[in-house]
Design a protein around this motif. Structure first.
Motif, short mmCIF file in Angstrom:
data_model
loop_
_atom_site.label_atom_id
_atom_site.label_comp_id
_atom_site.label_asym_id
_atom_site.label_seq_id
_atom_site.Cartn_x
_atom_site.Cartn_y
_atom_site.Cartn_z
N ARG A 53 0.83 -1.21 0.00
CA ARG A 53 0.00 0.00 0.00
C ARG A 53 0.86 1.25 0.00
O ARG A 53 0.52 2.26 -0.64
CB ARG A 53 -0.94 -0.02 1.21
CG ARG A 53 -2.01 -1.08 1.15
CD ARG A 53 -2.79 -1.19 2.45
NE ARG A 53 -3.66 -0.06 2.65
CZ ARG A 53 -4.96 -0.04 2.32
NH1 ARG A 53 -5.51 -1.10 1.75
NH2 ARG A 53 -5.70 1.01 2.55
N ASP A 105 -5.52 7.63 2.11
CA ASP A 105 -6.47 6.54 2.27
C ASP A 105 -5.79 5.18 2.27
O ASP A 105 -6.29 4.21 2.85
CB ASP A 105 -7.51 6.57 1.15
CG ASP A 105 -8.45 7.77 1.26
OD1 ASP A 105 -8.53 8.36 2.36
OD2 ASP A 105 -9.06 8.13 0.24
N PRO A 145 -3.90 5.25 6.31
CA PRO A 145 -4.52 6.28 7.14
C PRO A 145 -3.68 6.71 8.33
O PRO A 145 -3.68 7.87 8.73
CB PRO A 145 -5.84 5.62 7.59
CG PRO A 145 -6.10 4.57 6.57
CD PRO A 145 -4.76 4.08 6.14
N ARG A 204 -1.25 9.75 7.65
CA ARG A 204 -1.71 10.96 6.98
C ARG A 204 -0.89 12.18 7.37
O ARG A 204 -0.48 12.97 6.52
CB ARG A 204 -3.19 11.20 7.28
CG ARG A 204 -4.10 10.28 6.48
CD ARG A 204 -5.56 10.49 6.81
NE ARG A 204 -6.38 9.61 5.98
CZ ARG A 204 -7.68 9.44 6.17
NH1 ARG A 204 -8.28 10.06 7.15
NH2 ARG A 204 -8.36 8.63 5.37
N SER A 231 -2.73 14.20 1.65
CA SER A 231 -3.29 13.12 2.48
C SER A 231 -4.80 13.19 2.50
O SER A 231 -5.44 12.60 3.34
CB SER A 231 -2.74 13.23 3.91
OG SER A 231 -3.08 14.48 4.48
N ARG A 232 -5.38 13.90 1.56
CA ARG A 232 -6.84 14.02 1.56
C ARG A 232 -7.49 12.71 1.13
O ARG A 232 -6.91 11.95 0.36
CB ARG A 232 -7.27 15.14 0.60
CG ARG A 232 -6.88 16.53 1.13
CD ARG A 232 -7.25 17.61 0.16
NE ARG A 232 -6.43 17.49 -1.05
CZ ARG A 232 -6.67 18.16 -2.16
NH1 ARG A 232 -7.69 18.99 -2.22
NH2 ARG A 232 -5.89 18.02 -3.22
N HIS A 283 -6.70 6.36 -6.21
CA HIS A 283 -6.30 6.17 -4.82
C HIS A 283 -5.70 7.46 -4.29
O HIS A 283 -4.91 8.12 -4.98
CB HIS A 283 -5.24 5.07 -4.70
CG HIS A 283 -5.68 3.72 -5.16
ND1 HIS A 283 -6.34 2.83 -4.34
CD2 HIS A 283 -5.58 3.11 -6.37
CE1 HIS A 283 -6.61 1.72 -5.01
NE2 HIS A 283 -6.16 1.87 -6.24
N LEU A 284 -6.05 7.81 -3.07
CA LEU A 284 -5.43 8.93 -2.38
C LEU A 284 -4.41 8.38 -1.39
O LEU A 284 -4.71 7.42 -0.67
CB LEU A 284 -6.47 9.78 -1.66
CG LEU A 284 -7.54 10.41 -2.54
CD1 LEU A 284 -8.53 11.21 -1.69
CD2 LEU A 284 -6.91 11.30 -3.61
#
Length: 490
Positions: free
Chosen positions: A107, A473, A476, A479, A489-490, A469-470
């Motif tokens: 990730r 997210d 988390p 962030r 990091s929105r 993808h952010l």
């Protein structure tokens, strides 16, 4: 009044302009996603494409053009990305996914814009299992290509490999790995030139490419044998080829990380490295011959400069801090071993390792990579994720910075991380550039990477097979760390 020549010319130009302006292409497909207004920075293009339109349908790019080139159906989803920069997804061809922290590492790689990876050496069961889970969408991360355990002739020095000492054993092991479903074969330092030749031939017979971390076998010998890729510019293999042939038997043991000959043990490690570095000559015929062999045999090099830097400065926490280990989730840093922040595994395996004495190898590696590039050797980006301090994702962006600091133009460095990597992996028809028909793997940046290579960190969003993808997210818990690092990091 009779028309003048001027009137005729004006009318003719008007007709020509009208005739050359094409009406918008009317799109009728359903389920389109349109990204409108970004500047496409595809290093494979001669110049950026401003005010672009990129149209997706599912996992694929179906059209690329400019604003105004298309008329969209009523059910299309239009996203305004004006002021942003769209670049192909990054490729890291040297990722050892940390076992025990696979989900977090994958990730994190995706959060940093890496949409394709190759794992050059793992158990076939681990590698192919992860590859299948990623392809099925069970876990988020890049697409993955895998090699099996590396082939070596000395398990006492390389216990993570598979020992082969005869041609028959080499052929049998490659047949076994091919049956397990791997994409690549990995050859390791203690394999002789004769066995490397056998291994390359056997792998190619099975339709598999071969990457080598060479040592006993030189890069020239491996390239001549038809190997597809070579890794690590500051390790064994290329390094001892940088000295005159008459000195090699004395000096080749240094980058091999094995005990030196008895007659040299009277010298300190610093003295031995000084002797080695003094003998290096990047202008020698032997190095010129090496470069020519790499070009002639179309061998790709992933120099892993970021890992060479960490190895040479593993006792300097100020340097290691540039790799931002604090960004890595605890489960990832846990795989780096006890005391990772103060010691490198080489210090445990080779107590004589002298980092300050070895640091000259890093500047040599930079010069070598620049000479490779200038001569036409294909360079791809690999970072050796899985090693201590090589923070997943961060390391790719640091590798790009090192390529630029070596003197490679920014656009060419970006090519190494996009098109070159795809070409090396044999998937250029599917990824690596922004073009119709290709998988929608790309990154949206807030700042222009051509203006400053560090702008590759200004990630707004990552698209993997058309899915947005952010970064925040994907991880988390990181962030706040991402925000401090320059990633949204929105």
């Amino acid at each position: 009044m009779m028309p003048t020549l001027g009137h005729v010319l004006v009318a003719a130009v008007g007709v020509l302009v009208i005739g050359c302006s094409r009406p918008p292409e009317v799109l009728t497909e359903s389920g389109l996603l349109i990204l409108e207004g970004a500047t496409i920075v595809d290093p494979a293009r001669e110049a950026p494409l401003k005010k672009s339109v990129v149209i997706l349908r599912g996992e694929r790019i179906v059209r690329v053009g400019r604003v105004g080139d298309f008329r969209y159906p009523s059910d299309a989803t239009i996203t305004n990305v004006s002021g942003q920069y769209l670049i192909p997804g990054f490729i890291d061809v040297h990722v050892h996914v940390p076992m025990g922290a696979e989900i977090e590492a994958l990730r994190m790689l995706l959060a940093f814009g890496i949409t394709t990876i190759r794992s050059p050496g793992s158990s076939p069961e681990q590698g192919t299992h992860l590859r299948q889970r990623l392809a099925a969408g069970e876990i988020h991360g890049p697409r993955m290509f895998v090699a099996g355990r590396p082939l070596t002739s000395r398990l006492d020095l390389e216990p993570w490999g598979v020992q082969v000492t005869t041609e028959e054993e080499v052929q049998a092991e490659i047949t076994r790995q091919a049956a397990s479903g791997v994409d690549w074969i990995k050859l390791y330092r203690q394999l002789s030139p004769e066995l490397v030749t056998v291994a390359v031939s056997a792998a190619h017979t099975h339709g598999l490419k071969v990457v080598g971390h060479m040592g006993v076998t030189s890069w020239t010998e491996a390239a001549s044998a038809g190997i597809d890729g070579l890794t690590h510019s500051g390790h064994a293999g290329p390094t001892w080829e940088l000295v005159e042939p008459e000195h090699r038997e004395q000096l080749r043991w240094i980058p091999l990380n094995v005990a030196p000959p008895e007659q040299l043990r009277v010298m300190s490690m610093a003295q031995r490295y000084a002797k080695f570095l003094e003998a290096v000559d990047l202008g020698g015929k032997w190095f010129t011959d090496l470069v020519a062999t790499l070009v002639d045999h179309d061998v790709t090099v992933d120099p892993t400069l970021v890992n060479i830097n960490a190895m040479m400065y593993g006792d300097d926490l100020r340097v290691l801090a540039t790799l931002e280990p604090a960004l890595a989730p605890p489960r990832v840093t846990a795989t780096w071993g006890d005391g990772w922040a103060a010691r490198h595994p080489l210090l445990r395996q080779f107590p004589e390792w002298d980092m300050p004495a070895a640091r000259g190898l890093f500047s040599i590696a930079l010069s070598m990579v620049r000479l490779f590039h200038d001569a036409g050797v294909r360079i791809a980006t690999g970072t050796d994720v899985g090693m201590p301090w090589i923070t997943p994702g961060v390391s790719l962006h640091r590798e790009l910075e090192f390529l630029v600091s070596a003197g490679i133009p920014t656009r060419e460095a970006l090519l190494a991380a996009t098109r070159n990597g795809a070409e090396y992996l044999g998937v250029l028809s599917d990824v690596g550039t922004i073009a119709p028909g290709k998988t929608a793997d790309f990154v949206l940046l807030r700042s222009d990477p051509l203006q400053d290579i560090r702008n590759t960190r200004s990630i707004e969003a990552v698209y993997r097979a058309g899915r947005r993808h952010l970064p925040g997210d994907l991880l988390p818990q990181s962030r706040g760390k991402f925000r401090a690092s320059g990633i949204t990091s929105r």
